[in-house]
Scaffold this motif. Structure first.
Motif, PDB file in Angstrom:
ATOM      1  N   ASP A 212       4.939   8.179   1.460  1.00 56.64           N
ATOM      2  CA  ASP A 212       5.801   9.154   0.791  1.00 56.64           C
ATOM      3  C   ASP A 212       5.550  10.556   1.349  1.00 56.64           C
ATOM      4  OD1 ASP A 212       7.754   9.966  -0.866  1.00 56.64           O
ATOM      5  OD2 ASP A 212       6.656   9.655  -2.743  1.00 56.64           O
ATOM      6  N   GLU A 213       6.591  11.395   1.329  1.00 56.73           N
ATOM      7  CA  GLU A 213       6.532  12.763   1.867  1.00 56.73           C
ATOM      8  C   GLU A 213       5.998  12.751   3.293  1.00 56.73           C
ATOM      9  OE1 GLU A 213       7.897  15.105   0.223  1.00 56.73           O
ATOM     10  OE2 GLU A 213       8.111  14.013  -1.661  1.00 56.73           O
ATOM     11  N   VAL A 214       6.583  11.898   4.130  1.00 56.96           N
ATOM     12  CA  VAL A 214       6.071  11.702   5.484  1.00 56.96           C
ATOM     13  C   VAL A 214       6.230  12.950   6.342  1.00 56.96           C
ATOM     14  CG1 VAL A 214       8.234  10.815   6.414  1.00 56.96           C
ATOM     15  CG2 VAL A 214       6.065  10.042   7.391  1.00 56.96           C
ATOM     16  N   HIS A 215       7.115  13.852   5.970  1.00 58.96           N
ATOM     17  CA  HIS A 215       7.303  15.066   6.781  1.00 58.96           C
ATOM     18  C   HIS A 215       6.094  15.988   6.725  1.00 58.96           C
ATOM     19  CE1 HIS A 215       8.534  16.315   2.708  1.00 58.96           C
ATOM     20  NE2 HIS A 215       8.094  17.522   3.065  1.00 58.96           N
ATOM     21  N   MET A 216       5.142  15.733   5.812  1.00 58.66           N
ATOM     22  CA  MET A 216       3.949  16.553   5.707  1.00 58.66           C
ATOM     23  C   MET A 216       2.887  16.198   6.739  1.00 58.66           C
ATOM     24  SD  MET A 216       4.605  18.680   3.289  1.00 58.66           S
ATOM     25  CE  MET A 216       2.998  19.335   2.847  1.00 58.66           C
ATOM     26  N   LEU A 217       3.074  15.100   7.467  1.00 59.37           N
ATOM     27  CA  LEU A 217       2.106  14.727   8.498  1.00 59.37           C
ATOM     28  C   LEU A 217       2.094  15.773   9.607  1.00 59.37           C
ATOM     29  CD1 LEU A 217       2.693  10.869   8.904  1.00 59.37           C
ATOM     30  CD2 LEU A 217       0.787  11.999   7.759  1.00 59.37           C
ATOM     31  N   SER A 218       0.912  16.005  10.159  1.00 54.30           N
ATOM     32  CA  SER A 218       0.803  16.943  11.275  1.00 54.30           C
ATOM     33  C   SER A 218       1.342  16.313  12.549  1.00 54.30           C
ATOM     34  CB  SER A 218      -0.661  17.351  11.463  1.00 54.30           C
ATOM     35  OG  SER A 218      -1.444  16.211  11.794  1.00 54.30           O
ATOM     36  N   SER A 219       1.578  17.152  13.568  1.00 57.42           N
ATOM     37  CA  SER A 219       2.102  16.630  14.836  1.00 57.42           C
ATOM     38  C   SER A 219       1.121  15.646  15.460  1.00 57.42           C
ATOM     39  CB  SER A 219       2.356  17.799  15.798  1.00 57.42           C
ATOM     40  OG  SER A 219       3.320  18.681  15.275  1.00 57.42           O
ATOM     41  N   SER A 220      -0.162  15.905  15.350  1.00 53.93           N
ATOM     42  CA  SER A 220      -1.160  14.978  15.902  1.00 53.93           C
ATOM     43  C   SER A 220      -1.141  13.651  15.159  1.00 53.93           C
ATOM     44  CB  SER A 220      -2.548  15.619  15.816  1.00 53.93           C
ATOM     45  OG  SER A 220      -2.591  16.838  16.524  1.00 53.93           O
ATOM     46  N   ALA A 221      -0.968  13.712  13.839  1.00 52.77           N
ATOM     47  CA  ALA A 221      -0.905  12.473  13.066  1.00 52.77           C
ATOM     48  C   ALA A 221       0.342  11.670  13.430  1.00 52.77           C
ATOM     49  CB  ALA A 221      -0.918  12.802  11.579  1.00 52.77           C
ATOM     50  N   PHE A 222       1.469  12.360  13.617  1.00 57.30           N
ATOM     51  CA  PHE A 222       2.685  11.656  14.052  1.00 57.30           C
ATOM     52  C   PHE A 222       2.455  10.957  15.397  1.00 57.30           C
ATOM     53  CE2 PHE A 222       5.543  14.264  11.198  1.00 57.30           C
ATOM     54  CZ  PHE A 222       6.055  13.170  10.530  1.00 57.30           C
ATOM     55  N   ASN A 223       1.860  11.661  16.321  1.00 58.80           N
ATOM     56  CA  ASN A 223       1.637  11.085  17.648  1.00 58.80           C
ATOM     57  C   ASN A 223       0.670   9.910  17.595  1.00 58.80           C
ATOM     58  OD1 ASN A 223       3.350  12.952  18.909  1.00 58.80           O
ATOM     59  ND2 ASN A 223       1.705  14.467  19.089  1.00 58.80           N
ATOM     60  N   ALA A 224      -0.323   9.984  16.710  1.00 55.02           N
ATOM     61  CA  ALA A 224      -1.259   8.869  16.570  1.00 55.02           C
ATOM     62  C   ALA A 224      -0.595   7.655  15.925  1.00 55.02           C
ATOM     63  CB  ALA A 224      -2.460   9.310  15.737  1.00 55.02           C
ATOM     64  N   PHE A 225       0.514   7.892  15.214  1.00 62.70           N
ATOM     65  CA  PHE A 225       1.205   6.824  14.489  1.00 62.70           C
ATOM     66  C   PHE A 225       2.315   6.177  15.325  1.00 62.70           C
ATOM     67  CE2 PHE A 225       3.985   5.714  10.658  1.00 62.70           C
ATOM     68  CZ  PHE A 225       3.302   4.544  10.422  1.00 62.70           C
ATOM     69  N   LEU A 226       2.663   6.794  16.456  1.00 58.58           N
ATOM     70  CA  LEU A 226       3.824   6.348  17.229  1.00 58.58           C
ATOM     71  C   LEU A 226       3.682   4.911  17.711  1.00 58.58           C
ATOM     72  CD1 LEU A 226       4.806   9.471  19.391  1.00 58.58           C
ATOM     73  CD2 LEU A 226       6.121   8.361  17.581  1.00 58.58           C
TER      74      LEU A 226
ATOM     75  N   HIS B 122       0.845  -1.184   0.000  1.00 56.16           N
ATOM     76  CA  HIS B 122       0.000   0.000   0.000  1.00 56.16           C
ATOM     77  C   HIS B 122       0.888   1.244   0.000  1.00 56.16           C
ATOM     78  CE1 HIS B 122      -3.521  -2.496   1.044  1.00 56.16           C
ATOM     79  NE2 HIS B 122      -2.655  -3.158   1.800  1.00 56.16           N
ATOM     80  N   GLU B 123       0.547   2.191  -0.851  1.00 57.41           N
ATOM     81  CA  GLU B 123       1.264   3.473  -0.912  1.00 57.41           C
ATOM     82  C   GLU B 123       0.342   4.583  -0.441  1.00 57.41           C
ATOM     83  OE1 GLU B 123       3.631   4.643  -4.209  1.00 57.41           O
ATOM     84  OE2 GLU B 123       4.077   2.580  -4.812  1.00 57.41           O
ATOM     85  N   LEU B 124       0.896   5.449   0.393  1.00 58.43           N
ATOM     86  CA  LEU B 124       0.122   6.555   0.959  1.00 58.43           C
ATOM     87  C   LEU B 124       0.897   7.851   0.747  1.00 58.43           C
ATOM     88  CD1 LEU B 124      -2.323   7.518   2.680  1.00 58.43           C
ATOM     89  CD2 LEU B 124      -0.864   7.217   4.684  1.00 58.43           C
ATOM     90  N   ASP B 125       0.213   8.834   0.183  1.00 58.78           N
ATOM     91  CA  ASP B 125       0.827  10.153  -0.011  1.00 58.78           C
ATOM     92  C   ASP B 125       0.506  11.010   1.206  1.00 58.78           C
ATOM     93  OD1 ASP B 125       2.006  12.413  -0.959  1.00 58.78           O
ATOM     94  OD2 ASP B 125       0.346  12.969  -2.274  1.00 58.78           O
ATOM     95  N   ALA B 126       1.505  11.236   2.036  1.00 62.62           N
ATOM     96  CA  ALA B 126       1.267  11.986   3.273  1.00 62.62           C
ATOM     97  C   ALA B 126       1.009  13.454   3.011  1.00 62.62           C
ATOM     98  CB  ALA B 126       2.460  11.832   4.211  1.00 62.62           C
ATOM     99  N   ALA B 127       1.327  13.947   1.817  1.00 67.63           N
ATOM    100  CA  ALA B 127       1.073  15.350   1.526  1.00 67.63           C
ATOM    101  C   ALA B 127      -0.421  15.641   1.461  1.00 67.63           C
ATOM    102  CB  ALA B 127       1.741  15.742   0.212  1.00 67.63           C
ATOM    103  N   SER B 128      -1.218  14.674   0.988  1.00 63.43           N
ATOM    104  CA  SER B 128      -2.665  14.862   0.877  1.00 63.43           C
ATOM    105  C   SER B 128      -3.442  14.076   1.928  1.00 63.43           C
ATOM    106  CB  SER B 128      -3.150  14.456  -0.520  1.00 63.43           C
ATOM    107  OG  SER B 128      -2.774  13.124  -0.807  1.00 63.43           O
ATOM    108  N   ASN B 129      -2.780  13.198   2.664  1.00 63.86           N
ATOM    109  CA  ASN B 129      -3.423  12.414   3.720  1.00 63.86           C
ATOM    110  C   ASN B 129      -2.636  12.608   5.018  1.00 63.86           C
ATOM    111  OD1 ASN B 129      -5.446  10.629   1.996  1.00 63.86           O
ATOM    112  ND2 ASN B 129      -3.454  10.556   0.959  1.00 63.86           N
ATOM    113  N   ASN B 130      -2.696  13.808   5.555  1.00 63.80           N
ATOM    114  CA  ASN B 130      -1.837  14.149   6.689  1.00 63.80           C
ATOM    115  C   ASN B 130      -2.599  14.375   7.986  1.00 63.80           C
ATOM    116  OD1 ASN B 130      -3.135  16.468   5.997  1.00 63.80           O
ATOM    117  ND2 ASN B 130      -1.273  17.649   5.526  1.00 63.80           N
ATOM    118  N   SER B 131      -3.874  14.005   8.030  1.00 67.03           N
ATOM    119  CA  SER B 131      -4.671  14.257   9.230  1.00 67.03           C
ATOM    120  C   SER B 131      -4.648  13.049  10.158  1.00 67.03           C
ATOM    121  CB  SER B 131      -6.108  14.590   8.847  1.00 67.03           C
ATOM    122  OG  SER B 131      -6.719  13.486   8.214  1.00 67.03           O
ATOM    123  N   VAL B 132      -5.173  13.242  11.342  1.00 63.06           N
ATOM    124  CA  VAL B 132      -5.245  12.149  12.315  1.00 63.06           C
ATOM    125  C   VAL B 132      -6.180  11.048  11.817  1.00 63.06           C
ATOM    126  CG1 VAL B 132      -5.826  11.567  14.693  1.00 63.06           C
ATOM    127  CG2 VAL B 132      -4.740  13.752  14.181  1.00 63.06           C
TER     128      VAL B 132
END
Length: 622
Positions: free
Chosen positions: A129-143, A93-103
């Motif tokens: 891809d482009e994982v740096h585009m994720l928001s801080s909340s999304a990063f925390n939900a992914f931890l 599965h490929e995910l574009d974090a630039a357009s899917n960056n929400s929690v």
């Protein structure tokens, strides 16, 4: 008719062996697959277009391949490889974090991770891809999921901006840093594609494309497609420069030759030709700076590998670099750097570039005159007056018998006393001294003992000046030698030079003071109060009572020196200004009151003024 596919997609690597310029990454991944030591999370970071997403896809395909070869490569035959190549695989599965960056997007991903892969696949791979585009909340939900995923889940994160990712994410991933693709690797890959597509391409043109891409293979392939369409299937050096709007290096060589020969007109004509072809001024400045940088690189064999130019120009660069002074190249880079920084703020862009060319045209002469490193020592011309050596009276060699200069007629006895003082001073190797002996009849001596034609003036001063030269000081010796040469040249050039004498010096000093008085110059009073003490035939000292008088005379020193040199017809005449407290001097003049003191005095006399100030709530500006 088949649909056209751009080269970046058509020739995208399908296995690790075809990845260009990232052998340190591919070798590590193949060994990890072969030894079954795969991490559960990878982070691919690096510049754009260097193969991060490509390597992620190859890794995802290879770990699910059913028949890997002995080198750890995918077979591209099994069901898993075929479904991946066709884009129908359910385990990747490929995910574009630039357009899917929400929690919510990350929560959906976490829910999908809980579902096991099909039986035909061993791993379920998620490429973000482009994982740096994720928001801080999304990063925390992914931890939590990233730290402890299911055994079949593997995450591959790709980014071009590693510094934007949270440290908590970085610590849970195995990080791979991709590097820029070198010019040599890019040229070789482009040549392979040209051979497959039956495109006639000059190597110089491919080198220009590789330099323009700046290590990005995707950009290089896009440029290649554009130029092939522009030239109808043939790549040459000339049409590549024209299409990419790149200035030919031959113009820079011509500019260099004109500037080294100080042919400003030729340099301006060359720039006019460049400007007529539509090249902007900032492009010319930037290209010329890069050209000079390459010349500087050519001067040292250790850094010659940093020279990235077309091979047909390499020998020409080396020859030009060896024939150009390093100081000129470094100074030229500074001039061009300053011009490039100020280019946007300039209203007349063309004039701004031409001013930079004018500076470069006369840069060699400036280096020669200013004595910068590599530009040679300072030129000492015969017409230049050695001003720096005229104010050093201690440089004169001392005779065994010191010279006595008397400011007024003196008696024989006082002259004998002065001679004895000089003898004692010459026996002791001391620093330069200034001694004063009052002339006039000594106590207990008859008044008629004077043998001078004029009667001795009471209170007249006898100035005795001695200079002792230190033998071990080589620098002072060299300065003294230069001074002697200059003095001898002045004597040989003008026989009318007159030595300093008390009466003539006082007359010339008073004449200059009169000029200042006519011009209403406040320094006139300081000149009239100064006491003149002759040191030798060319030097004297002006003694002042305080620092204020000293500063006034110092402000007129240059013009005053030229006036005295003209009066005595001697270019070596010079003087120094010193401060010396005088015994019995008048009481200091009362200092004028400042505004605060004036106000306090007024309030003391008129108290109502202060009351008025307080009532009106006034503030005084002291």
């Amino acid at each position: 008719m088949d649909k056209f596919i751009v080269s970046a997609r058509k020739y995208r690597p399908q296995d690790f062996s075809t990845v260009v310029g990232q052998s340190h990454i591919t070798t590590t991944l193949k060994n990890a697959i072969k030894n079954n030591q795969l991490a559960h999370a990878f982070l691919f970071c690096g510049p754009r277009g260097v193969g991060k997403t490509t390597c992620a896809r190859i890794l995802a395909k290879t770990i699910n391949c059913e028949n890997r070869d002995q080198h750890g490569e995918a077979c591209n035959i099994c069901h898993s490889c075929v479904s991946f190549n066709e884009g129908t695989s359910l385990s990747i599965h490929e995910l574009d974090a630039a357009s899917n960056n929400s929690v919510d997007d990350i929560r959906t991903l976490v829910e999908q991770v809980r579902i096991a892969p099909p039986q035909s696949s061993r791993y379920k791979v998620y490429i973000i891809d482009e994982v740096h585009m994720l928001s801080s909340s999304a990063f925390n939900a992914f931890l939590k999921t990233l730290e402890e995923p299911p055994p079949y889940a593997i995450f591959i994160l790709a980014t071009t901006e590693k510094h934007k990712i949270l440290p908590t994410i970085l610590s849970r991933c195995q990080i791979f840093d991709f590097k820029r693709i070198t010019t040599i690797d890019t040229v070789e890959h482009l040549q392979e594609i040209c051979d497959k597509e039956e495109i006639k391409a000059e190597k110089a043109a491919l080198q220009v494309i590789a330099q323009k891409s700046e290590g990005c293979m995707r950009d290089a392939l896009s440029i290649l497609d554009k130029i092939v369409s522009f030239t109808n299937g043939a790549l040459s050096y000339r049409n590549t420069l024209e299409h990419l709007n790149i200035l030919d290096a031959d113009y820079y060589f011509r500019l260099l030759e004109a500037m080294q020969q100080q042919l400003l007109s030729d340099a301006l004509l060359i720039y006019d030709d460049i400007n007529r072809k539509g090249f902007e001024g900032d492009l010319v400045i930037n290209g010329l700076a890069e050209f000079i940088r390459n010349l500087l690189v050519c001067k040292d064999e250790k850094v010659a590998a940093l020279l990235e130019v077309v091979e047909s120009f390499r020998d020409r660069y080396i020859a030009a670099g060896r024939g150009t002074d390093a100081a000129w190249l470094i100074s030229a880079l500074n001039v061009l750097n300053e011009a490039e920084i100020n280019y946007k703020a300039a209203r007349n862009k063309r004039l701004h570039v031409e001013l930079a060319l004018i500076k470069l045209a006369y840069l060699g002469q400036a280096l020669q005159l200013t004595g910068e490193p590599g530009g040679g020592k300072k030129k000492v011309l015969d017409t230049v007056r050695p001003v720096s050596f005229r104010n050093i009276p201690a440089m004169e060699p001392v005779n065994p018998k010191a010279t006595v200069r008397i400011s007024a007629p003196a008696s024989n006895e006082t002259a004998v006393a002065a001679t004895q003082v000089m003898a004692k001073a010459s026996e002791q190797p001391a620093a330069p001294q200034h001694q004063e002996v009052l002339t006039g009849p000594a106590q207990g001596t008859p008044a008629n003992a004077a043998t001078s034609t004029a009667s001795p003036s009471k209170g007249a001063r006898l100035m005795v000046d001695t200079a002792v030269k230190t033998a071990g000081n080589a620098s002072l010796g060299s300065l003294s030698k230069i001074r002697q040469q200059f003095s001898s040249r002045q004597q040989s050039n003008g026989s009318e030079a007159r030595p300093l004498e008390p009466a003539a010096l006082a007359k010339a000093w008073a004449a200059y003071a009169q000029q200042l008085r006519e011009n209403k110059n406040p320094a006139v009073q300081s000149l009239e109060l100064a006491e003149l003490r002759i040191i030798d035939a060319q030097n004297f000292t002006a003694v002042t009572a305080n620092n204020l008088e000293q500063r006034f005379i110092e402000s007129e020193k240059r013009t005053l020196s030229e006036f005295l040199q003209k009066e005595f017809a001697n270019r070596a005449v010079s003087f120094t200004v010193i401060v010396e407290e005088r015994a019995g001097s008048e009481e200091p003049v009362e200092r004028p009151m400042n505004t605060r003191e004036q106000f306090q005095q007024i309030v003391g006399q008129y108290p109502l003024v202060k009351e008025l100030k307080d009532r009106l709530k006034l503030e005084l500006d002291y």
